[in-house]
Design a protein around this motif. Structure first.
Motif, PDB file in Angstrom:
ATOM      1  N   ILE A  42       0.842  -1.192   0.000  1.00  0.00           N
ATOM      2  CA  ILE A  42       0.000   0.000   0.000  1.00  0.00           C
ATOM      3  C   ILE A  42       0.875   1.239   0.000  1.00  0.00           C
ATOM      4  CG2 ILE A  42      -1.697   1.336   1.303  1.00  0.00           C
ATOM      5  CD1 ILE A  42      -2.934  -1.111   0.113  1.00  0.00           C
ATOM      6  N   ILE A  43       0.559   2.185  -0.860  1.00  0.00           N
ATOM      7  CA  ILE A  43       1.271   3.460  -0.886  1.00  0.00           C
ATOM      8  C   ILE A  43       0.556   4.457   0.023  1.00  0.00           C
ATOM      9  CG2 ILE A  43       1.999   5.380  -2.344  1.00  0.00           C
ATOM     10  CD1 ILE A  43       1.984   3.335  -4.702  1.00  0.00           C
ATOM     11  N   ALA A  44      -0.752   4.543  -0.131  1.00  0.00           N
ATOM     12  CA  ALA A  44      -1.547   5.461   0.684  1.00  0.00           C
ATOM     13  C   ALA A  44      -3.000   5.004   0.666  1.00  0.00           C
ATOM     14  CB  ALA A  44      -1.450   6.888   0.168  1.00  0.00           C
ATOM     15  N   MET A  45      -3.700   5.322   1.740  1.00  0.00           N
ATOM     16  CA  MET A  45      -5.133   5.036   1.828  1.00  0.00           C
ATOM     17  C   MET A  45      -5.822   6.275   2.373  1.00  0.00           C
ATOM     18  SD  MET A  45      -5.026   1.197   3.475  1.00  0.00           S
ATOM     19  CE  MET A  45      -6.556   0.597   2.738  1.00  0.00           C
TER      20      MET A  45
ATOM     21  N   TYR B 158     -15.923   8.517  -0.327  1.00  0.00           N
ATOM     22  CA  TYR B 158     -15.264   7.524  -1.161  1.00  0.00           C
ATOM     23  C   TYR B 158     -13.920   7.135  -0.565  1.00  0.00           C
ATOM     24  CZ  TYR B 158     -18.607   8.898  -4.779  1.00  0.00           C
ATOM     25  OH  TYR B 158     -19.753   9.159  -5.492  1.00  0.00           O
ATOM     26  N   CYS B 159     -13.689   5.841  -0.517  1.00  0.00           N
ATOM     27  CA  CYS B 159     -12.381   5.312  -0.135  1.00  0.00           C
ATOM     28  C   CYS B 159     -11.461   5.375  -1.355  1.00  0.00           C
ATOM     29  CB  CYS B 159     -12.554   3.881   0.336  1.00  0.00           C
ATOM     30  SG  CYS B 159     -11.025   3.018   0.724  1.00  0.00           S
ATOM     31  N   ASN B 160     -10.211   5.704  -1.115  1.00  0.00           N
ATOM     32  CA  ASN B 160      -9.217   5.777  -2.187  1.00  0.00           C
ATOM     33  C   ASN B 160      -7.954   5.075  -1.725  1.00  0.00           C
ATOM     34  OD1 ASN B 160      -6.644   7.482  -3.194  1.00  0.00           O
ATOM     35  ND2 ASN B 160      -8.193   7.417  -4.803  1.00  0.00           N
ATOM     36  N   VAL B 161      -7.442   4.193  -2.573  1.00  0.00           N
ATOM     37  CA  VAL B 161      -6.234   3.443  -2.234  1.00  0.00           C
ATOM     38  C   VAL B 161      -5.253   3.527  -3.389  1.00  0.00           C
ATOM     39  CG1 VAL B 161      -5.278   1.168  -1.766  1.00  0.00           C
ATOM     40  CG2 VAL B 161      -7.418   1.852  -0.692  1.00  0.00           C
ATOM     41  N   ALA B 162      -4.020   3.880  -3.058  1.00  0.00           N
ATOM     42  CA  ALA B 162      -2.917   3.823  -4.014  1.00  0.00           C
ATOM     43  C   ALA B 162      -2.042   2.652  -3.609  1.00  0.00           C
ATOM     44  CB  ALA B 162      -2.114   5.120  -3.991  1.00  0.00           C
TER      45      ALA B 162
ATOM     46  N   ARG C 169      -1.049   1.774  -8.926  1.00  0.00           N
ATOM     47  CA  ARG C 169      -2.409   2.083  -9.376  1.00  0.00           C
ATOM     48  C   ARG C 169      -3.196   2.732  -8.260  1.00  0.00           C
ATOM     49  NH1 ARG C 169      -0.242   1.108 -13.434  1.00  0.00           N
ATOM     50  NH2 ARG C 169      -0.831  -0.373 -15.098  1.00  0.00           N
ATOM     51  N   THR C 170      -4.235   3.477  -8.656  1.00  0.00           N
ATOM     52  CA  THR C 170      -5.156   4.100  -7.704  1.00  0.00           C
ATOM     53  C   THR C 170      -6.544   3.533  -7.914  1.00  0.00           C
ATOM     54  OG1 THR C 170      -3.886   6.163  -7.638  1.00  0.00           O
ATOM     55  CG2 THR C 170      -6.167   6.263  -6.916  1.00  0.00           C
ATOM     56  N   TYR C 171      -7.215   3.238  -6.820  1.00  0.00           N
ATOM     57  CA  TYR C 171      -8.535   2.624  -6.872  1.00  0.00           C
ATOM     58  C   TYR C 171      -9.522   3.413  -6.018  1.00  0.00           C
ATOM     59  CZ  TYR C 171      -5.791  -1.249  -8.678  1.00  0.00           C
ATOM     60  OH  TYR C 171      -4.935  -2.024  -9.425  1.00  0.00           O
TER      61      TYR C 171
END
Length: 119
Positions: A31-34, A94-98, A106-108
């Motif tokens: 995980i890069i960032a959440m 919205y949840c965001n995960v890199a 990728r970013t989701y």
């Protein structure tokens, strides 16, 4: 492919609290960032809070002192504890995960969860 599943939204009275959860699953190497964003009707999506891999956090000014972002590294989960909620906090969150995946960085985005603050 990475999937994000959010939960915890709902209706709450002003001054109340809610806790949002987001679970990331799939082929995640690291995980890069959440974090969390929100979008109110007629407005652009905006950053609420983010926590990076080293544990540092960043908050929007309008939630400082009221919201807390945290994470579970083992289970790839991120949480948003929201206290002292105000009507202007009403939005879809919205949840965001890199993440680093088999396809690279990728970013989701999650599907969004509605938070309504009203008496």
């Amino acid at each position: 492919q990475v999937q994000l599943v959010e939960s915890g939204g709902g209706l709450v009275q002003p001054g109340g609290s809610l806790r949002l959860s987001c679970a990331a699953s799939g082929r995640i190497f690291s995980i890069i960032a959440m974090g969390w964003y929100r979008q109110a009707p007629g407005k652009e999506r905006e950053l609420v809070a983010v926590i990076v891999s080293g544990g540092n956090t960043k908050y929007a000014d309008f939630v400082k002192g009221r919201f807390t972002v945290s994470r579970d590294n083992v289970n790839h989960m991120v949480y948003l504890q929201m206290n002292s909620l105000k009507p202007e906090d009403t939005a879809v969150y919205y949840c965001n995960v890199a993440a680093n995946t088999i396809s690279g960085a990728r970013t989701y985005w999650g599907q969004g969860t509605q938070v309504t603050v009203s008496s």
